[in-house]
Write a protein that holds these residues in place. Structure first.
Motif, mmCIF file in Angstrom:
data_model
loop_
_atom_site.group_PDB
_atom_site.id
_atom_site.type_symbol
_atom_site.label_atom_id
_atom_site.label_comp_id
_atom_site.label_asym_id
_atom_site.label_seq_id
_atom_site.Cartn_x
_atom_site.Cartn_y
_atom_site.Cartn_z
ATOM 1 N N ILE A 1 -13.346 4.523 -9.844
ATOM 2 C CA ILE A 1 -13.029 5.814 -9.035
ATOM 3 C C ILE A 1 -13.840 6.856 -9.580
ATOM 4 C CG2 ILE A 1 -10.586 5.214 -8.789
ATOM 5 C CD1 ILE A 1 -9.811 7.056 -11.372
ATOM 6 N N GLU A 2 -14.328 7.810 -8.725
ATOM 7 C CA GLU A 2 -14.938 9.092 -8.839
ATOM 8 C C GLU A 2 -14.451 10.285 -8.152
ATOM 9 O OE1 GLU A 2 -18.742 9.554 -7.193
ATOM 10 O OE2 GLU A 2 -18.555 8.182 -5.668
ATOM 11 N N GLN A 3 -14.535 11.440 -8.710
ATOM 12 C CA GLN A 3 -14.161 12.486 -8.074
ATOM 13 C C GLN A 3 -15.468 13.451 -7.467
ATOM 14 O OE1 GLN A 3 -10.960 14.490 -10.030
ATOM 15 N NE2 GLN A 3 -10.895 16.449 -8.827
ATOM 16 N N ARG A 4 -15.056 13.785 -6.228
ATOM 17 C CA ARG A 4 -16.053 14.407 -5.469
ATOM 18 C C ARG A 4 -15.488 15.733 -4.951
ATOM 19 N NH1 ARG A 4 -18.350 9.772 -1.164
ATOM 20 N NH2 ARG A 4 -18.983 8.326 -2.977
ATOM 21 N N GLY A 5 -15.585 16.925 -5.826
ATOM 22 C CA GLY A 5 -14.853 18.098 -5.396
ATOM 23 C C GLY A 5 -13.174 17.783 -5.828
ATOM 24 N N ALA B 1 -5.914 -5.104 -4.034
ATOM 25 C CA ALA B 1 -6.445 -4.017 -3.111
ATOM 26 C C ALA B 1 -5.477 -3.145 -2.670
ATOM 27 C CB ALA B 1 -7.521 -4.538 -2.035
ATOM 28 N N ALA B 2 -4.301 -3.673 -1.971
ATOM 29 C CA ALA B 2 -3.420 -2.866 -1.283
ATOM 30 C C ALA B 2 -2.657 -2.055 -2.357
ATOM 31 C CB ALA B 2 -2.506 -3.549 -0.632
ATOM 32 N N VAL B 3 -2.370 -2.810 -3.484
ATOM 33 C CA VAL B 3 -1.421 -2.217 -4.686
ATOM 34 C C VAL B 3 -2.193 -1.146 -5.259
ATOM 35 C CG1 VAL B 3 -0.493 -2.805 -7.105
ATOM 36 C CG2 VAL B 3 -0.123 -4.512 -5.055
ATOM 37 N N THR B 4 -3.474 -1.348 -5.513
ATOM 38 C CA THR B 4 -4.419 -0.491 -6.033
ATOM 39 C C THR B 4 -4.615 0.832 -5.228
ATOM 40 O OG1 THR B 4 -5.795 -2.045 -7.129
ATOM 41 C CG2 THR B 4 -6.655 0.244 -6.893
ATOM 42 N N GLN B 5 -4.750 0.821 -3.991
ATOM 43 C CA GLN B 5 -4.760 2.034 -3.107
ATOM 44 C C GLN B 5 -3.392 2.752 -2.979
ATOM 45 O OE1 GLN B 5 -7.040 1.289 0.914
ATOM 46 N NE2 GLN B 5 -6.970 -0.779 -0.086
ATOM 47 N N GLY B 6 -2.082 1.892 -3.018
ATOM 48 C CA GLY B 6 -0.912 2.506 -2.951
ATOM 49 C C GLY B 6 -0.791 3.288 -4.223
ATOM 50 N N THR B 7 -1.120 2.674 -5.451
ATOM 51 C CA THR B 7 -0.945 3.238 -6.512
ATOM 52 C C THR B 7 -1.759 4.732 -6.875
ATOM 53 O OG1 THR B 7 -0.260 1.061 -7.558
ATOM 54 C CG2 THR B 7 -0.807 2.973 -9.007
ATOM 55 N N LEU B 8 -2.924 4.539 -6.210
ATOM 56 C CA LEU B 8 -3.776 5.836 -6.454
ATOM 57 C C LEU B 8 -3.252 6.919 -5.612
ATOM 58 C CD1 LEU B 8 -7.292 3.974 -6.944
ATOM 59 C CD2 LEU B 8 -6.016 5.204 -8.783
ATOM 60 N N ARG B 9 -2.881 6.554 -4.527
ATOM 61 C CA ARG B 9 -2.496 7.444 -3.366
ATOM 62 C C ARG B 9 -1.039 8.309 -4.067
ATOM 63 N NH1 ARG B 9 -2.412 4.487 0.554
ATOM 64 N NH2 ARG B 9 -4.578 5.083 1.314
ATOM 65 N N ALA B 10 -0.324 7.363 -4.738
ATOM 66 C CA ALA B 10 0.888 8.004 -5.371
ATOM 67 C C ALA B 10 0.459 9.224 -6.372
ATOM 68 C CB ALA B 10 1.785 6.937 -5.878
ATOM 69 N N PHE B 11 -0.563 8.663 -7.195
ATOM 70 C CA PHE B 11 -0.761 9.748 -8.111
ATOM 71 C C PHE B 11 -1.580 11.100 -7.621
ATOM 72 C CE2 PHE B 11 -0.507 6.025 -11.042
ATOM 73 C CZ PHE B 11 0.167 6.565 -12.070
ATOM 74 N N VAL B 12 -2.271 10.895 -6.569
ATOM 75 C CA VAL B 12 -2.873 11.906 -5.715
ATOM 76 C C VAL B 12 -1.772 12.796 -5.135
ATOM 77 C CG1 VAL B 12 -4.512 12.611 -4.000
ATOM 78 C CG2 VAL B 12 -5.027 10.637 -5.484
ATOM 79 N N ASP B 13 -0.918 12.327 -4.823
ATOM 80 C CA ASP B 13 0.381 12.954 -3.801
ATOM 81 C C ASP B 13 1.017 13.725 -5.029
ATOM 82 O OD1 ASP B 13 -0.338 11.900 -1.765
ATOM 83 O OD2 ASP B 13 1.145 10.412 -1.792
ATOM 84 N N GLY B 14 1.183 13.083 -6.329
ATOM 85 C CA GLY B 14 1.879 13.510 -7.424
ATOM 86 C C GLY B 14 1.012 14.916 -7.867
ATOM 87 N N GLU C 1 0.004 2.779 -17.848
ATOM 88 C CA GLU C 1 0.910 1.475 -17.723
ATOM 89 C C GLU C 1 0.189 0.650 -16.611
ATOM 90 O OE1 GLU C 1 5.380 0.190 -17.257
ATOM 91 O OE2 GLU C 1 5.112 2.151 -17.757
ATOM 92 N N ALA C 2 -0.353 1.471 -15.386
ATOM 93 C CA ALA C 2 -0.493 0.569 -14.089
ATOM 94 C C ALA C 2 -1.888 0.152 -14.261
ATOM 95 C CB ALA C 2 -0.301 1.578 -12.948
ATOM 96 N N PHE C 3 -2.747 0.715 -14.944
ATOM 97 C CA PHE C 3 -4.317 0.589 -14.787
ATOM 98 C C PHE C 3 -4.759 0.141 -16.340
ATOM 99 C CE2 PHE C 3 -3.562 3.255 -11.391
ATOM 100 C CZ PHE C 3 -4.044 2.676 -10.282
ATOM 101 N N GLU C 4 -5.628 -0.687 -16.485
ATOM 102 C CA GLU C 4 -6.462 -0.775 -17.793
ATOM 103 C C GLU C 4 -7.743 -0.126 -17.504
ATOM 104 O OE1 GLU C 4 -7.179 -1.930 -21.286
ATOM 105 O OE2 GLU C 4 -5.271 -2.804 -20.249
ATOM 106 N N VAL C 5 -7.978 1.054 -18.133
ATOM 107 C CA VAL C 5 -9.014 2.017 -17.783
ATOM 108 C C VAL C 5 -10.266 1.816 -18.832
ATOM 109 C CG1 VAL C 5 -9.757 4.589 -17.638
ATOM 110 C CG2 VAL C 5 -7.121 3.717 -17.124
ATOM 111 N N SER C 6 -11.320 1.732 -18.134
ATOM 112 C CA SER C 6 -12.621 1.788 -18.960
ATOM 113 C C SER C 6 -13.445 2.990 -18.162
ATOM 114 C CB SER C 6 -13.353 0.531 -18.983
ATOM 115 O OG SER C 6 -13.684 0.191 -17.455
#
Length: 355
Positions: A100-104, A119-132, A74-79
């Protein structure tokens, strides 16, 4: 009552306005075109998704629980993209907001800073998913929960924010242009001299001109709100009726600006062009067409010196933000101050003849 000089002059001025198709067009039709344009384009616009490129395998995203993945989509249009360099090129060109990429165990986000808010919204949203994901991995429930609620009424839409600014611009343009063109036109046609010799006081002439201009502003207010409500579901909140005194004092303020332009210019064309020179930049720098929140601080401070900024702020407070009558006090005082100072300056520079 109509036989009095005031009513005779007022009726003549109003008839002159209605007969001048250009004046009617630029006072009412032209601003309404912008309301229809902005309302049609932005009226049903939702918050856009962030364009995200997933480079290669990203287990943190791929293994999200069902509810979390639904929120992510819902937050991202993913390709998807296998080549990191190609993904970074798309981000640099503005075709995507983040890659985004995952390194380990580390999720790395490559984003563009051209749109700092996104950019701020993107970083905050991604950080929330990482915390989850971290919470899910440890198996320990979080000690605190978070929810977000908007402070404005849920019924608010983009048209709520567009209407006050466009209305302010329309009133400023109509009042300033009308005063400038009328003063210089009467001066060139020698009508001012004839009125001076007629058994009509200067106060009656000025009062009649002000009354007609205020009547036109009230029509503009009614038409804008009526069209906004009928066509774009505009809903008024708070002490919206305080918009009436704001429009009245604002009209007097911009009428004074027009009188100053008429006093300085030597021809009708020059008076209108000078009024346009004063009003048009003010409209762009006062938030009539776009919000100033993302502009540099110095530009926001410059806009504080412009009366249209305070007109727009007062209208937003009482029509959109749900504020009470007290919210209009400061804008009314500032607009009244501008009206008095600029009006006195115009009176000081006023001449009965063009020479």
């Amino acid at each position: 009552m109509r036989s009095t000089p005031f009513w005779a002059l007022s009726e003549a001025m109003l008839r002159g306005f209605l007969r001048d198709r250009a004046s009617v067009f630029f006072a009412i039709i032209f601003p309404l075109m912008f309301l229809v344009l902005f309302g049609g384009i932005l009226g049903s616009q939702d918050q856009p998704k962030v364009d995200l490129i997933k480079v290669g395998s990203v287990p943190l995203v791929d293994e999200l629980p069902e509810e979390a993945r639904a929120a992510f989509d819902e937050a991202f249009e993913v390709s998807e993209e296998d080549d990191l360099d190609a993904a970074l090129t798309e981000v640099r060109k503005g075709d995507a907001d983040v890659a985004i990429e995952q390194r380990g165990d580390e999720l790395v986000a490559h984003y563009t800073q051209t749109d700092q808010v996104k950019a701020a919204v993107t970083q905050g949203t991604l950080r929330a998913f990482v915390d989850g994901a971290n919470v899910a991995a440890t198996g320990n429930p979080p000690a605190y929960s978070f929810s977000a609620e908007r402070v404005e009424d849920e019924s608010l839409s983009v048209i709520q924010y567009v209407t006050p600014g466009l209305l302010g611009w329309a009133i400023a343009m109509s009042a300033a242009f009308g005063a400038a063109a009328t003063l210089q036109g009467w001066r060139q046609s020698k009508l001012l001299r004839r009125l001076q010799l007629a058994p009509v006081s200067t106060g009656t002439i000025v009062t009649a001109r002000v009354a007609v201009t205020l009547a036109i502003s009230m029509v503009q207010l009614a038409v804008f709100l009526g069209l906004g409500a009928a066509a774009f579901d505009l809903q008024l909140t708070g002490s919206w009726w305080m918009s009436i005194p704001i429009v009245v004092v604002g009209t007097l303020c911009f009428m004074a600006v027009g009188l100053l332009a008429g006093a300085l210019a030597k021809t009708t064309e020059g008076a209108v062009n000078l009024a346009n020179f004063l009003v048009l930049p003010m409209a762009f720098l006062s938030g009539s067409f776009f919000p100033l929140d993302g502009t540099p601080t110095w530009l926001q401070r410059l806009s504080d010196l412009m009366p249209l900024k305070h007109f727009n702020t007062g209208m937003l407070d009482v029509m959109v933000r749900g504020e009470g009558p007290a919210a209009a006090a400061v804008p009314l005082l500032i607009l009244a101050g501008f009206a008095v100072v600029v009006g006195l300056l115009a009176a000081r520079l006023f001449r009965w003849d063009s020479a």
